[in-house]
Scaffold this motif. Structure first.
Motif: not given
Length: 934
Positions: A434-457
């Protein structure tokens, strides 16, 4: 202290009597002048009260307005509003570290009002807060001297000594200001020694003798400690020690003193550089820091960093380097955390400092609640880029992940981690976007890391697949690297069936590198697949690659067609120019025929003089007056402002004119480009441009020639070439760029042939991100450079201000402001964005001009395909009637242009570029004969 309290009470009583009009204090002896001054004072007081109220309201809206805090404190101190003043200072100190001057003013005010023991304790607490913001010798000296006033209390002497020792630890190594503290400490101990001396003629008791020896040894120790430190004017301290001591100075002390002198000689160049440099002295401090780092003394390294930060508190890089040194070398918890806290309070907009702080708190075992609260403060710090929020979230998530014990199936820490991941995704989607007209994370790195945590750990591939499905729906399905990242995760923690499914989807969706995805799918089936799986994969990849190749062929064909269109259009433009040239020549000859018919004395068709100079008029044999019809013809066809008035004194002499039609054209010599500058955007109405510009450019060097450019009508076209005798003068002339000449900014640029240097850009300003420069929009057109500088310099050292204007020199309400460094610019953004200037709300941002998207060949061809051909008008612009001046005979003879169909020009073979012939040139006589025959 009792006397001081009595004086204060007497002063208060006197003020009361003055206010009540006590006769003894002269309250009734007011004359008319006193009444006037009292009235003026009341008006000023009302104005100050109104201003105080306005500042308080502004701070209630924006509590981080640093200058507003300063103005409010200044007014409250002036008005004597002690309660409000204390509250204002308290609020400011909670938000910002206070400078040395603000702390000293605050401390002095509190010291004046502190008379009771309880009030003195509050002053001590205030001093403790002051010495934590910055390491300032003046504050420490004031603290020690104030503590001497409480020497009469229990443990007073030990408390004073404790404060002096802390002061010496903090700033005793300060080369230029440390001596004052050492001397103050010795004076205090000498005063104690004087009180311990026995009365004259009396014999000291053994206890007194022991106390005297102990006090003397304490002073000896202070001298020896001081002489072992490189301080300015240490020779005087050595001489003082020699004079004071009854015993010879020990050899060890002399050795340490000489070693300190040698060290002082090494430090002197850096101290002298600091003394002669202008604020903020960042380069000089950095050189000094590098010198101390090589020497390797931690205490001296810490001190020089603190000295640098006291004058450069808004430089994030300096704080980052200091904190990194403390983290890796000293590792003292209180010292490290204090420095990190001061760093984020000074530069809250710098995400790197917050990340360092969170890591330091985790490293030193700070409680989880405190770390979480600090993270929440970081989210409200007001970062200037969307990616900053991604970084701070990632750092916090890393911290939460390290707290989880993944050997347990479920835990409170794991649930907190998952909740934080979900909140991070939502925060970036809502708040940041809403503030910058972009999320700052177009490749969804946070969601990727979340998926790695769920899968590996957590061994939860189902949740990881859901997350990756969400990632692909956010516009990432067309990228091969995203699919391969998911495939690798499935390969490591999933099963072959899901790997195969993912690669089949990747083959279908990938648009950037489909061949690579196809190869991975075939490799999987070659190793693990059945024959049916292999056949399906081969068919899938072949179909996909066939479609890709077909699309690429179509794109190539389309590009080639557009290129052909461009060639055809270029040929049409060439043909159009040829027809225009012929039309113009025919128009001149037709006008000449009319003028011959109206004047019996003019001779016949084919006069060379008439062809070469069609705008000249020949006088008749009579009174030399032009006919009214001729005057109208002269004005309408040749664009003259009016007919020339005849000179009755002589028939041959013409009235002087500024027309330059008779001046021969001088071609530019490209071999002299290095000593020539190109001057443009000059006023078309400039009279005698050679004279005007010669006066202007002679200050740069000897001018060899000035070549103004004139139109066919002889009017100045607003640009010229200025040739100098040498290259140095030409380079100096470039400094006159944007100088205002006759109300317009004059453009001065190097003389460069753009055909030979197509990449040459005249625009001299950067078009990339400049973190030390601000872009300001919404300025009132009346805002001057000086007014804007007055506003900006409150936030840092302004190096340059450029007000953007149009070619006529009129302001556009835009400006670029360059600061000394990135920190000052970032601080100015926080303070100035949304500021109101002359009823205009301005917008302030870091300068980052958008990239100019140059169309590729396909887009350029498409644009030209549907572009409306530009109408060619005459010298006077678009006429009222738009009547064609081309004779119908010529119009019938010209080749018709084929009609455009679907945006494509279909040329017949007869009119194609290969068969187009140049029209045969005709003389004036041939042209006249053709018209008469028609």
């Amino acid at each position: 202290m009792a006397a001081a309290g009595a004086e204060a009470a007497a002063a208060a009583e006197e003020e009361k009597r003055m206010a009540e009009g006590d006769p003894e204090s002269g309250g009734d002896s007011e004359d008319e002048g006193d009444s006037d001054s009292s009235g003026d004072g009341e008006d000023e007081e009302k104005e100050n009260e109104a201003e105080i109220q306005r500042l308080e309201e502004q701070l209630s809206i924006n509590a981080f307005d640093y200058n507003c805090h300063l103005d409010l404190i200044k007014l409250l101190r002036q008005e004597g509003e002690l309660v409000k003043l204390r509250r204002a200072r308290q609020k400011m100190s909670e938000l910002f570290p206070l400078t040395e001057e603000i702390w000293l003013d605050w401390l002095k005010d509190e010291i004046k009002m502190a008379s009771e023991i309880s009030e003195r304790e509050k002053v001590y607490e205030l001093f403790e807060r002051a010495v934590k913001d910055y390491i300032c010798p003046e504050i420490w000296l004031e603290y020690a001297q104030y503590s001497i006033g409480g020497i009469g209390q229990e443990g007073g002497i030990e408390k004073v000594r404790s404060i002096f020792e802390r002061a010496l630890t903090a700033v005793g190594l300060h080369v230029t200001k440390g001596t004052a503290l050492w001397e103050a400490y010795r004076e205090f101990e000498n005063a104690i020694l004087e009180t311990a001396q026995p009365a004259p003629g009396s014999v000291p008791s053994p206890e007194q003798q022991q106390m005297l020896c102990s006090q003397l040894e304490r002073i000896h120790t202070l001298f020896r400690r001081q002489l072992g430190i490189p301080l300015l004017d240490m020779e005087a301290s050595y001489a003082e020690y020699e004079e004071w001591s009854e015993d010879p100075i020990p050899e060890t002390t002399i050795k340490n003193y000489k070693k300190a002198l040698q060290q002082l000689e090494k430090c002197k160049p850096y101290e002298e550089a600091l003394l002669g440099a202008e604020t903020p002295k960042l380069a000089e401090y950095q050189a000094y820091i590098d010198f101390e780092l090589k020497a390797g003394d931690p205490a001296r390294i810490q001190l020089i960093y603190e000295r640098a930060l006291a004058e450069n508190c808004l430089v994030p890089d300096l704080w980052a380097r200091y904190n990194q040194y403390l983290d890796r070398q000293l590792k003292v918890k209180e010292l490290v955390l204090s420095a990190h806290d001061r760093a984020v309070r000074n530069c809250p907009w710098t995400v790197g400092l917050w990340i360092q702080y969170l890591l330091a708190m985790e490293r030193h075992g700070v409680d989880h609640c405190i770390i979480s609260d600090m993270f929440e403060k970081a989210l409200n710090a007001g970062f200037i880029q969307a990616t900053d929020y991604v970084e701070i979230w990632q750092a916090y998530l890393d911290y939460l992940r390290r707290r989880v014990d993944f050997t347990q199936d479920s835990s409170k820490e794991l649930e907190e981690l998952r909740s934080a991941f979900a909140r991070a995704v939502e925060y970036l989607k809502q708040e940041v976007e809403e503030r910058f007209s972009e999320s700052g994370d177009p490749s969804c790195t946070i969601m990727q890391n979340w998926a790695r945590v769920e899968a590996r750990l957590c061994n939860n591939m189902q949740k990881a697949r859901e997350l990756w499905d969400n990632i692909m729906t956010k516009g990432n399905a067309k990228y091969a690297n995203m699919w391969l990242e998911y495939y690798n995760l499935e390969r490591a923690h999933g099963d072959t069936q899901h790997c195969r499914k993912a690669l089949h989807r990747a083959v279908q969706c990938t648009s950037d590198y489909p061949e690579h995805v196809c190869e991975v799918l075939l490799t999987l089936e070659r190793i693990e697949g059945t024959l049916e799986d292999w056949d399906a994969a081969v068919q899938k990849t072949e179909n996909r690659l066939a479609r890709v190749n077909e699309q690429r062929a179509k794109a190539a064909e389309k590009e080639a067609a557009l290129a052909r269109q461009e060639e055809e259009k270029a040929e049409q433009r060439k043909q159009s120019r040829a027809e225009k040239k012929a039309s113009k020549k025919a128009k001149k000859n037709r006008v000449g025929e009319k003028r011959k018919a109206d004047d019996d004395d003019e001779g016949e068709w084919g006069q060379e003089e008439e062809e070469e100079q069609p705008s000249k008029r020949h006088k008749g044999d009579g009174d030399g007056l032009l006919l009214e019809e001729d005057m109208e013809l002269e004005t309408g066809l040749f664009g003259r402002s009016g007919p020339e008035k005849p000179d009755h004194s002589t028939n041959q002499k013409e009235k002087p004119s500024t027309s330059r039609k008779d001046v021969p054209k001088v071609l530019h010599d490209s071999s002299k480009d290095n000593i020539t500058v190109f001057v443009s955007n000059l006023s078309y109405n400039m009279t005698d441009p050679e004279v005007k510009l010669k006066e202007l450019f002679e200050s740069c060097g000897e001018v060899a020639q000035i070549r103004p450019v004139f139109s066919n009508k002889g009017t100045f076209r607003g640009y010229c070439y200025v040739e100098f005798k040498d290259e140095k003068s030409a380079l100096q002339a470039l400094g006159l760029d944007r100088k205002v000449v006759e109300g317009r900014p004059m453009f001065v640029s190097p003389c460069v042939d753009k055909n030979k240097n197509p990449d040459f850009k005249v625009f001299r300003y950067s078009t990339t991100l400049e973190k030390h420069k601000l872009f300001i929009s919404g300025l009132p057109f009346s805002c001057t450079k000086e007014e804007l500088e007055d506003i900006c310099k409150a936030h840092g050292n302004v190096k340059d201000i450029r007000l953007v204007t149009n070619r006529a020199g009129k302001p556009k309400g835009l400006a670029y402001v360059e600061f000394e460094n990135e920190a000052q610019a970032s601080q100015a953004v926080l303070k100035m964005d949304g500021l109101t200037i002359k009823e205009h709300v301005i917008k302030v941002a870091i300068s980052n001009p958008p990239l100019r998207k140059l169309p590729d060949k396909a887009e350029a061809g498409r644009a030209s395909q549907f572009a409306v051909p530009r109408q060619i008008y005459g010298a006077r612009g678009k006429g009222r009637t738009q009547l064609s001046m081309m004779p119908r005979a010529l119009q019938r003879q010209s080749n018709p242009v084929a009609k455009a169909e679907n945006g494509m020009v279909q040329n017949s073979p007869a009119t194609s570029s290969e068969h187009t012939e140049e029209p045969k040139k005709m003389s004036n006589a041939d042209f006249a004969k053709m018209l008469l025959n028609k």
